[in-house]
Write a protein that holds these residues in place. Structure first.
Motif, PDB file in Angstrom:
ATOM      1  N   MET A   1       0.909  -1.230  -0.123  1.00 34.79           N
ATOM      2  CA  MET A   1       0.054   0.076  -0.025  1.00 34.79           C
ATOM      3  C   MET A   1       0.929   1.392   0.089  1.00 34.79           C
ATOM      4  N   ALA A   2       1.985   1.388   0.710  1.00 38.60           N
ATOM      5  CA  ALA A   2       2.840   2.409   0.936  1.00 38.60           C
ATOM      6  C   ALA A   2       3.533   2.730  -0.603  1.00 38.60           C
ATOM      7  N   LEU A   3       3.932   1.559  -1.126  1.00 37.48           N
ATOM      8  CA  LEU A   3       4.584   1.781  -2.446  1.00 37.48           C
ATOM      9  C   LEU A   3       3.704   2.217  -3.474  1.00 37.48           C
ATOM     10  N   TRP A   4       2.200   1.933  -3.219  1.00 33.98           N
ATOM     11  CA  TRP A   4       1.351   2.231  -4.181  1.00 33.98           C
ATOM     12  C   TRP A   4       1.085   3.656  -3.977  1.00 33.98           C
ATOM     13  N   ALA A   5       1.197   4.158  -2.779  1.00 32.12           N
ATOM     14  CA  ALA A   5       0.672   5.433  -2.519  1.00 32.12           C
ATOM     15  C   ALA A   5       1.755   6.478  -3.089  1.00 32.12           C
ATOM     16  N   GLN A   6       3.171   6.077  -2.836  1.00 29.04           N
ATOM     17  CA  GLN A   6       4.258   6.671  -3.026  1.00 29.04           C
ATOM     18  C   GLN A   6       4.439   6.658  -4.930  1.00 29.04           C
ATOM     19  N   ALA A   7       3.923   5.677  -5.579  1.00 36.09           N
ATOM     20  CA  ALA A   7       4.054   5.606  -6.869  1.00 36.09           C
ATOM     21  C   ALA A   7       2.724   6.663  -7.515  1.00 36.09           C
ATOM     22  N   HIS A   8       1.801   6.986  -7.009  1.00 33.71           N
ATOM     23  CA  HIS A   8       0.650   7.730  -7.250  1.00 33.71           C
ATOM     24  C   HIS A   8       0.679   9.190  -6.475  1.00 33.71           C
ATOM     25  N   ALA A   9       1.788   9.483  -5.962  1.00 30.76           N
ATOM     26  CA  ALA A   9       1.716  10.689  -5.423  1.00 30.76           C
ATOM     27  C   ALA A   9       2.177  11.847  -6.476  1.00 30.76           C
ATOM     28  N   LYS A  10       1.801  13.103  -6.248  1.00 32.95           N
ATOM     29  CA  LYS A  10       1.807  14.166  -7.479  1.00 32.95           C
ATOM     30  C   LYS A  10       3.095  15.016  -6.985  1.00 32.95           C
ATOM     31  N   THR A  11       3.841  15.694  -8.064  1.00 31.69           N
ATOM     32  CA  THR A  11       4.849  16.454  -7.820  1.00 31.69           C
ATOM     33  C   THR A  11       4.484  17.735  -7.442  1.00 31.69           C
ATOM     34  N   LEU A  12       4.966  18.353  -6.585  1.00 35.13           N
ATOM     35  CA  LEU A  12       4.601  19.662  -6.179  1.00 35.13           C
ATOM     36  C   LEU A  12       5.254  20.851  -6.952  1.00 35.13           C
ATOM     37  N   PRO A  13       4.907  22.310  -7.132  1.00 34.40           N
ATOM     38  CA  PRO A  13       5.381  23.166  -8.002  1.00 34.40           C
ATOM     39  C   PRO A  13       6.835  23.271  -8.016  1.00 34.40           C
ATOM     40  N   SER A  14       7.694  23.640  -8.786  1.00 36.90           N
ATOM     41  CA  SER A  14       9.190  23.743  -8.672  1.00 36.90           C
ATOM     42  C   SER A  14       9.578  25.082  -7.810  1.00 36.90           C
ATOM     43  N   GLY A  15      10.493  24.793  -7.067  1.00 32.69           N
ATOM     44  CA  GLY A  15      10.920  25.776  -6.105  1.00 32.69           C
ATOM     45  C   GLY A  15      10.364  25.570  -4.593  1.00 32.69           C
ATOM     46  N   GLY A  16       9.306  24.449  -4.593  1.00 34.65           N
ATOM     47  CA  GLY A  16       8.782  24.428  -3.293  1.00 34.65           C
ATOM     48  C   GLY A  16       9.168  23.408  -2.765  1.00 34.65           C
ATOM     49  N   PRO A  17       9.273  22.978  -1.414  1.00 37.47           N
ATOM     50  CA  PRO A  17       9.605  21.545  -0.728  1.00 37.47           C
ATOM     51  C   PRO A  17       8.780  20.587  -1.404  1.00 37.47           C
TER      52      PRO A  17
ATOM     53  N   GLU B   1       6.588  17.373  -0.982  1.00 38.65           N
ATOM     54  CA  GLU B   1       5.664  16.936  -0.194  1.00 38.65           C
ATOM     55  C   GLU B   1       5.643  15.391  -0.320  1.00 38.65           C
ATOM     56  N   THR B   2       6.547  14.550   0.289  1.00 40.25           N
ATOM     57  CA  THR B   2       6.576  13.155  -0.091  1.00 40.25           C
ATOM     58  C   THR B   2       5.500  12.320   0.618  1.00 40.25           C
ATOM     59  N   ASP B   3       4.686  12.801   1.711  1.00 40.84           N
ATOM     60  CA  ASP B   3       3.558  12.273   2.268  1.00 40.84           C
ATOM     61  C   ASP B   3       2.205  12.288   1.751  1.00 40.84           C
ATOM     62  N   ALA B   4       2.262  13.354   0.436  1.00 45.04           N
ATOM     63  CA  ALA B   4       0.907  13.219   0.061  1.00 45.04           C
ATOM     64  C   ALA B   4       0.856  12.723  -1.286  1.00 45.04           C
ATOM     65  N   VAL B   5      -0.471  12.128  -1.600  1.00 46.70           N
ATOM     66  CA  VAL B   5      -0.644  11.434  -2.918  1.00 46.70           C
ATOM     67  C   VAL B   5      -1.979  11.829  -3.398  1.00 46.70           C
ATOM     68  N   ASP B   6      -2.273  11.691  -4.625  1.00 45.83           N
ATOM     69  CA  ASP B   6      -3.412  12.090  -5.286  1.00 45.83           C
ATOM     70  C   ASP B   6      -4.329  10.934  -5.245  1.00 45.83           C
ATOM     71  N   THR B   7      -5.556  10.916  -4.687  1.00 47.52           N
ATOM     72  CA  THR B   7      -6.155   9.817  -4.636  1.00 47.52           C
ATOM     73  C   THR B   7      -7.012   9.284  -5.974  1.00 47.52           C
ATOM     74  N   GLY B   8      -7.169  10.642  -6.823  1.00 45.35           N
ATOM     75  CA  GLY B   8      -7.945  10.210  -7.992  1.00 45.35           C
ATOM     76  C   GLY B   8      -9.317  10.247  -7.916  1.00 45.35           C
ATOM     77  N   LEU B   9      -9.809  10.702  -6.741  1.00 45.36           N
ATOM     78  CA  LEU B   9     -11.419  10.206  -6.733  1.00 45.36           C
ATOM     79  C   LEU B   9     -12.255  11.430  -7.428  1.00 45.36           C
ATOM     80  N   GLU B  10     -11.740  12.773  -7.180  1.00 47.64           N
ATOM     81  CA  GLU B  10     -12.365  13.790  -7.786  1.00 47.64           C
ATOM     82  C   GLU B  10     -11.485  14.812  -8.313  1.00 47.64           C
ATOM     83  N   LYS B  11     -11.639  15.422  -9.428  1.00 42.33           N
ATOM     84  CA  LYS B  11     -10.768  16.296  -9.978  1.00 42.33           C
ATOM     85  C   LYS B  11     -10.263  17.514  -8.761  1.00 42.33           C
ATOM     86  N   GLY B  12      -9.073  17.823  -8.727  1.00 38.96           N
ATOM     87  CA  GLY B  12      -8.432  18.787  -7.988  1.00 38.96           C
ATOM     88  C   GLY B  12      -8.469  18.192  -6.379  1.00 38.96           C
TER      89      GLY B  12
END
Length: 810
Positions: free
Chosen positions: A90-106, A108-119
């Motif tokens: 499950m953790a590997l799946w969450a890491q694989a589906h995590a979205k990259t933050l804008p450039s210059g920002g830190p 965020e390794t612990d947030a992933v996009d669930t893909g349930l709804e847009k945005g």
């Protein structure tokens, strides 16, 4: 909505169960339910929520689980137990589906996009390492800027730091010395107390060990005393039983040592014998323990019982020997037991067997006590009974011969007339002779078999019961029957004992030896009266012999076999004498007609066939073969004395043999074979004789025709009249010499045949054969002359010759 939620969730393609979720904050709980319901689409149409929820895809399942795990960790402080799904996966799946933050920002390794709804985003914490731990590790790693190949330097640095930390710990411990010393003093005090306690425990342990040893010693002595008491009780009981076996009742000792053997005292004797047998048996294994067998008391008691046994066996054996002799002597002295003049007496041993049966059980006990003691008793019984049986057989045979009235035969079967031969011994009926022999067997063979069977049972032979009767007991209406075999009821073996059977037959030889002489005397007497009665006696003997078993009453079977041999010897003696008489037939005197032994043999064969019984057919057939062979040989020899009348003598005798044997040859195969032989010899003699008669008058004509026929193989018929000696003139001379006066020559030939033959009944058949043979030859001569001499006809012709024969009047 309750604060605690327990729900089990089943997901497609897996076996994942959410066992427990506990939420304390109602807002968080509501948010969790709202988040969960976004992935389900099958609850609207159901009036009641089903126990299982189904998600569309594997990604929906993973979005749901990562969201639940993060909520539980943030609000509950722990992660619930998940069954059927790997947390690392499950953790590997969450890491694989995590979205990259804008450039210059830190990052965020612990947030992933669930893909349930847009945005919409779902942040899931890494469950393998906490946030603080991750920050500490990043700070630590940030302090060290090392290349990939500096791993050894990094390891050395860590070791140095570890050493420094351990030194700091030791220093801190040294600074706390007062506390340590106080602890050590307390430990010393505690150690002293422990040592005192250990000393006291050792003392108590020694005392307890001594007490335990005392208790075990007391228990061992008690066990030995109890075992000794049990052994003493068993020993007393065993000794009492042994004393009972070793004790000899006074009443039994008196009976065995000095008791009488009268009939009234036999129950006491038998009871004492049974006790003595059981007492001796009880002193042997397995009835007595093997440990007692060698005891002195047991040995002494066995010696005492053996003496008692030997005393009783000796006394009983002496009594029985005298008893057997006295009973038989009494019967021999009483003449009413035997046949007398004018009265045949059937032997009756019922009284003897009744008296002997009284002591049958005592004999059985004697066998059990001392088997060797039966040998002298058996001999004594055989000797005594043998005297009785021989006396009975002798008296019976003498009276049987004296009461049989019949004329004596001369024995020379060629000396008497043919009519006398047909009647036998001087015309008298000799059937009473064979009847007397049959009566002898009918009376004594069953008696001997009964005596053999009774002897085998009475004298305790271990054999199967013998056949009580050899044949059907044919008894006369006016004679008393003899009793069947009597036994003592003793058990018999299931199988035959060869050694015992041999011993029995030896004893029976002694029991019945000598009685065969009286049977031989009857056979010899019957032979002197009528030798042919040997045939019927042979049949009677074979009938009795075939009824005897091979293992039953062996002497009786041998007796019958000896009688059969003696009868055969006597009959062969008669056949040899008859054969000698045939061979001695006077050959110096001119023999004419039928020889005397031809009709005599026919009468003899008729009598022999009437006397055949059972298997005596072989004996008679052997006699036929010997006599007929001699008859034919002597006939041929006598015929050669006068060659002129040789064929006449042969044909007359062979014809006489056929005429006399015609009826018997139809039922006796041996005589049928000789009948055929005589028929062939008769035809040959007839052919030779008729040829001689024909050649006497017409030999020249037939020889001329034969020579012409032989020349036809080399020349043609047309050339025949031109051959030397075969001209027409030679033919006319031959015909004139042979056929002139043929009407007178034929009666002359008939008279010549009539003169030669002594049997008038043969003349018509011979004359017919003469006509047939003559006409065959005459017609062949006519055919040859017609072929070679067509201009010279045969006169008279064959048809004219047949008319001459038809007009011939005897």
């Amino acid at each position: 909505m309750p604060n605690c939620l327990y729900q089990e969730v089943a997901l497609p393609g897996s076996c994942i169960t959410y066992q427990e979720v506990a939420v304390c904050n109602e807002d968080v709980e509501d948010a969790l339910w709202m988040y969960c319901l976004e992935g389900f689409d099958n609850l609207k149409n159901k009036p009641v929520a089903p126990p299982q929820w189904t998600l569309r895809t594997r990604d929906d399942r993973n979005h749901l689980l990562t969201g639940i795990l993060k909520l539980c960790k943030e609000n509950l402080g722990r992660v619930p137990k998940i069954v059927g799904m790997d947390v690392v996966e499950m953790a590997l799946w969450a890491q694989a589906h995590a979205k990259t933050l804008p450039s210059g920002g830190p990052l965020e390794t612990d947030a992933v996009d669930t893909g349930l709804e847009k945005g919409e985003k779902v942040s899931v914490e890494r469950e393998l390492v906490s946030k603080a731990e991750e920050e500490d590790m990043e700070a630590l790693l940030g302090t060290y800027v090392l290349g990939i190949d500096e791993a050894e330097a990094f390891s050395e640095r860590l070791k140095r730091e570890l050493t420094a930390l351990e030194a700091a710990n030791v220093h801190a411990i040294l600074e706390s010395q007062p506390l340590v010393e106080e602890v050590l003093q307390q430990l010393d005090a505690a150690q002293g107390s422990v040592e005192d306690m250990d000393e006291w425990l050792g003392i108590f342990n020694v005392k307890l060990r001594h007490m335990r040893e005392d208790i075990e010693s007391i228990e061992a002595r008690n066990n030995k005393l109890e075992l000794q008491a049990q052994n003493n009780a068993s020993l007393v009981e065993e000794l009492n039983n042994l004393l009972e076996k070793l004790s000899i009742p006074s009443e039994y000792a008196a009976v065995l040592n000095s008791g009488t053997f009268v009939d009234e005292r036999m129950p006491q004797n038998l009871e004492a014998c049974e006790w003595l047998t059981n007492a001796l048996r009880s002193l042997d294994a397995p009835f007595l323990d093997a440990n007692y067998v060698n005891m002195r008391a047991v040995k002494d008691k066995r010696i005492e019982l053996e003496k008692l046994k030997s005393t009783f066996v000796r006394r009983a054996s002496d009594f029985l020997r005298k008893y057997f002799s006295s009973v038989v002597d009494f019967m021999i002295s009483d003449k009413t037991y035997f046949s007398q003049r004018g009265q045949l007496k059937r032997p009756d041993h019922a009284d003897l067997r009744f008296k002997c049966r009284t002591y049958a059980r005592m004999l059985q006990h004697l066998k059990n006590l001392d088997k060797s003691s039966l040998g002298p008793l058996r001999k004594a019984y055989c000797h005594s009974l043998n005297l009785l049986l021989r006396r009975e057989a002798r008296e019976f045979a003498n009276e049987l011969r004296a009461s049989t009235k019949v004329s004596r035969s001369t024995g020379a079967w060629l000396d008497s007339s043919q009519g006398g031969a047909a009647q036998g011994a001087g015309g008298a009926d000799t059937s009473t002779v064979s009847d007397a022999y049959a009566k002898m067997l009918r009376i004594f063979i069953p008696l001997l078999v009964d005596e053999s069977s009774f002897f085998a049972s009475f004298m305790c032979f271990e054999v199967l019961p013998l056949n009580p009767h050899g044949v059907e007991d044919d008894k006369d209406d006016d004679e008393d029957g003899i009793s069947a075999t009597e036994t003592d009821g003793s058990d018999k073996p299931a199988e035959q004992n060869p050694a015992e059977l041999e011993s029995l037959n030896q004893s029976l030889q002694e029991l019945l030896d000598g009685i065969q002489e009286d049977f031989y005397a009857v056979v010899d007497w019957a032979y002197k009266i009528d030798p042919l009665r040997c045939i019927s006696m042979q049949g009677v003997t074979e009938r009795y012999l075939s009824a005897q078993k091979a293992d039953a009453a062996g002497f009786v079977r041998r007796l019958l076999a000896d009688l059969q041999s003696r009868i055969s010897l006597q009959f062969n003696r008669f056949v040899d004498e008859a054969n000698l008489q045939i061979e001695k037939h006077d050959r110096n005197v001119k023999q004419m007609g039928v020889l005397s032994y031809i009709p005599r043999f026919a009468a003899l064969a008729g009598r022999m066939e009437n006397l055949i019984q059972g298997n005596s057919r072989d004996v008679v057939d052997q006699a036929y073969m010997k006599l007929v062979n001699t008859m034919f040989a002597v006939l041929e020899r006598i015929a050669q004395v006068d060659p002129k009348y040789q064929d006449v003598l042969l044909l007359e005798n062979y014809a006489a043999f056929q005429n006399s044997m015609f009826d018997l040859a139809n039922v006796v195969p041996t005589l049928a074979r000789y009948y055929q032989q005589a028929s062939e010899a008769y035809e040959q003699a007839c052919t030779r004789y008729i040829n001689s008669i024909i050649n006497y008058q017409f030999e020249r004509l037939f020889q001329f025709a034969q020579k012409v026929e032989n020349l036809l193989y080399t020349i043609s018929p047309e050339e025949m009249p031109f051959q030397l000696g075969y001209s027409k003139m030679d033919l006319r001379k031959t015909l004139k010499a042979s056929l002139s006066g043929v009407e007178k020559a034929l009666p002359a030939m008939y008279k010549r045949m009539q003169k030669h033959l002594t049997s008038e009944e043969l003349l018509p058949s011979l004359w017919e054969k003469f006509k047939e043979d003559f006409m065959d030859k005459y017609e062949s001569v006519e055919a040859i002359l017609a072929k070679c001499y067509p201009s010279e006809p045969l006169s008279p012709s064959s048809s004219e010759m047949k008319e001459i024969f038809k007009n011939f009047v005897f």
